[in-house]
Design a protein around this motif. Sequence first.
Motif, PDB file in Angstrom:
ATOM      1  N   LEU A  72       1.195  -0.768  -0.395  1.00 22.80           N
ATOM      2  CA  LEU A  72       0.064  -0.030   0.001  1.00 22.80           C
ATOM      3  C   LEU A  72       0.785   1.466  -0.065  1.00 22.80           C
ATOM      4  CD1 LEU A  72      -2.886  -0.579   2.466  1.00 22.80           C
ATOM      5  CD2 LEU A  72      -2.689  -1.143  -0.149  1.00 22.80           C
ATOM      6  N   ARG A  73       2.257   1.349   0.049  1.00 21.39           N
ATOM      7  CA  ARG A  73       2.748   2.597  -0.021  1.00 21.39           C
ATOM      8  C   ARG A  73       4.003   2.081  -1.035  1.00 21.39           C
ATOM      9  NH1 ARG A  73       8.059   3.754  -0.270  1.00 21.39           N
ATOM     10  NH2 ARG A  73       8.662   2.374   1.195  1.00 21.39           N
ATOM     11  N   ASP A  74       4.997   1.564  -1.192  1.00 22.62           N
ATOM     12  CA  ASP A  74       5.990   1.287  -2.632  1.00 22.62           C
ATOM     13  C   ASP A  74       5.125   0.562  -3.213  1.00 22.62           C
ATOM     14  OD1 ASP A  74       8.033   0.667  -3.622  1.00 22.62           O
ATOM     15  OD2 ASP A  74       9.554   0.871  -1.992  1.00 22.62           O
ATOM     16  N   GLY A  75       4.361  -0.234  -2.958  1.00 22.16           N
ATOM     17  CA  GLY A  75       3.929  -0.791  -4.163  1.00 22.16           C
ATOM     18  C   GLY A  75       2.359   0.147  -4.564  1.00 22.16           C
ATOM     19  N   LEU A 103      14.919  -5.651   6.541  1.00 28.19           N
ATOM     20  CA  LEU A 103      15.342  -4.950   5.012  1.00 28.19           C
ATOM     21  C   LEU A 103      14.065  -4.798   3.851  1.00 28.19           C
ATOM     22  CD1 LEU A 103      17.289  -8.902   4.734  1.00 28.19           C
ATOM     23  CD2 LEU A 103      18.622  -6.670   5.470  1.00 28.19           C
ATOM     24  N   HIS A 104      14.761  -3.822   3.184  1.00 30.41           N
ATOM     25  CA  HIS A 104      13.519  -3.289   2.384  1.00 30.41           C
ATOM     26  C   HIS A 104      14.233  -3.342   0.779  1.00 30.41           C
ATOM     27  CE1 HIS A 104      10.251  -0.642   0.472  1.00 30.41           C
ATOM     28  NE2 HIS A 104      11.709  -0.261   0.159  1.00 30.41           N
ATOM     29  N   CYS A 105      14.111  -4.559  -0.338  1.00 26.91           N
ATOM     30  CA  CYS A 105      14.750  -4.877  -0.787  1.00 26.91           C
ATOM     31  C   CYS A 105      14.198  -4.403  -2.387  1.00 26.91           C
ATOM     32  CB  CYS A 105      15.822  -6.110  -1.136  1.00 26.91           C
ATOM     33  SG  CYS A 105      16.852  -7.088   0.577  1.00 26.91           S
ATOM     34  N   HIS A 106      14.954  -4.095  -3.483  1.00 25.90           N
ATOM     35  CA  HIS A 106      14.278  -4.043  -4.928  1.00 25.90           C
ATOM     36  C   HIS A 106      14.866  -4.899  -5.235  1.00 25.90           C
ATOM     37  CE1 HIS A 106      11.366  -0.576  -4.868  1.00 25.90           C
ATOM     38  NE2 HIS A 106      12.514  -0.555  -3.486  1.00 25.90           N
ATOM     39  N   ASN A 107      14.558  -5.130  -6.808  1.00 26.81           N
ATOM     40  CA  ASN A 107      14.267  -6.393  -7.719  1.00 26.81           C
ATOM     41  C   ASN A 107      14.907  -5.841  -8.492  1.00 26.81           C
ATOM     42  OD1 ASN A 107      14.190  -8.632  -7.559  1.00 26.81           O
ATOM     43  ND2 ASN A 107      12.473  -8.830  -9.005  1.00 26.81           N
ATOM     44  N   GLY A 121      10.614  -3.349  -8.843  1.00 28.86           N
ATOM     45  CA  GLY A 121       9.137  -3.380  -7.337  1.00 28.86           C
ATOM     46  C   GLY A 121      10.143  -4.108  -6.457  1.00 28.86           C
ATOM     47  N   ASN A 122       9.002  -4.975  -5.492  1.00 28.40           N
ATOM     48  CA  ASN A 122      10.465  -5.434  -3.866  1.00 28.40           C
ATOM     49  C   ASN A 122      10.270  -6.754  -4.022  1.00 28.40           C
ATOM     50  OD1 ASN A 122       8.872  -2.855  -4.194  1.00 28.40           O
ATOM     51  ND2 ASN A 122      10.568  -2.729  -2.542  1.00 28.40           N
ATOM     52  N   ALA A 123      10.568  -7.146  -3.133  1.00 25.49           N
ATOM     53  CA  ALA A 123      10.610  -8.847  -3.061  1.00 25.49           C
ATOM     54  C   ALA A 123       8.882  -8.738  -2.552  1.00 25.49           C
ATOM     55  CB  ALA A 123      11.734  -8.595  -1.651  1.00 25.49           C
TER      56      ALA A 123
HETATM   57 MN    MN Z   1      11.082   1.391  -1.858  1.00 23.84          MN
END
Ligand code: MN
Length: 391
Positions: free
Chosen positions: A27-30, A208-212, A244-246
């Motif tokens: 709901l935030r990064d997405g 951890l906040h990982c990007h893809n 995107g994210n994990a």
């Molecule tokens: Mn981010």
Amino acid sequence: MEYFVSPFNQSVDLKFPTDITIYDTTLRDGEQTPGVCLRTPEKVKIARKLDELRIHQIEAGFPVVSSEEKRSIKAIVKEDLNAEILALSRTKKEDIDTAIDCGVDGIITFMGTSDLHLKHKMKMSQEDIVNVCMSSIEHAKDHGLFVAFSAEDATRTDLEFLKKIYKKAEEYGVDRVHIADTVGAISPQGMDYLVRELRSEIKTGIALHCHNDFGMALSNSIAGLLAGADAVSTTVNGIGERAGNASLEELVMALKLIYDVDLGFNVRIFYELSKLVEELTHMKIPDNKPIVGRNVFRHESGIHVDAVLEEPLTYEPFLPELIGHQRRIVLGKHSGCRAVKAKLTECGIEVSKNELCEIVEKVKLQREKGKYINDKLFNEIVRSVRGPVDI
Ligand code: MN
């Protein structure tokens, strides 16, 4: 048996933390995915479904962005879900006060810490940055919030400075520090090193906040957990900025089935959750998306279909029912008699051996002519071989 993974996974002694927290940021990064915009009822629907999954924390949004965003976060708080509700805030009093006004349980306050961000974004010195961050942590803690401090671009930040700012945050009573791999630029080995370095100096939880960007968000998250981090951020379907994210479903299912770490989530709703997010964000799930993609449990090749009809685990690592997905046998160029027979049985039609062979030939021929074998065409083929039938 619902799944069967490599027994070699158990041959290595791996130590995961006993308590892993997943804070989902769909709901935030997405929502920050270009072109995605969720209205209040849509955000509430997703939050409810995440809660049904038994997610630990929901990063519900960035309240200062707009009044609608603020309304959405308030509405999610009002749902009184089991999950803790977090909001994103810059290190500004105004942002934190807005989050407090929404009634959230906690905030993630962030600041870019790499030289690149310091020089081109904040135009501030390291010392100024530390002061600004600490006063915002103090302000939020004074209001009784759960406070996470996120170093944006942490994976490209000077290690000594990163240690210094996290240690300081710890002194100020922060509940968790976040390593943001903002542009997805670290390797699993780099993440292992970084987390171990930080773990040796701080006791606070590490997230951890990982990007893809290089397709390594999942591996980086797992490497970080094994090195001593205890929280991970995810998004449904892996949506988020750029690549995107994990992905939530990939992380949870990999932990559960590959690593034998069960978070106690209600994974049977994963497919439903994934479809809901696909529909509301208009971000189509690629057919070959791990776990929830359309093709993950579709089989066409005769050899595979024969085996899958006898024992699904021959060509599937886990059964689709486990996540509420469905197996589909697709008829096409590579289909054999068994697949066609299974389809006919599904439709309650009995045929002779000769008729079956003729139907198989016609299925292959039609597919090679470029036609997709849907139920209507299959019906026509069957009719042409053995007269009118009802499918
Ligand atoms: Mn981010």
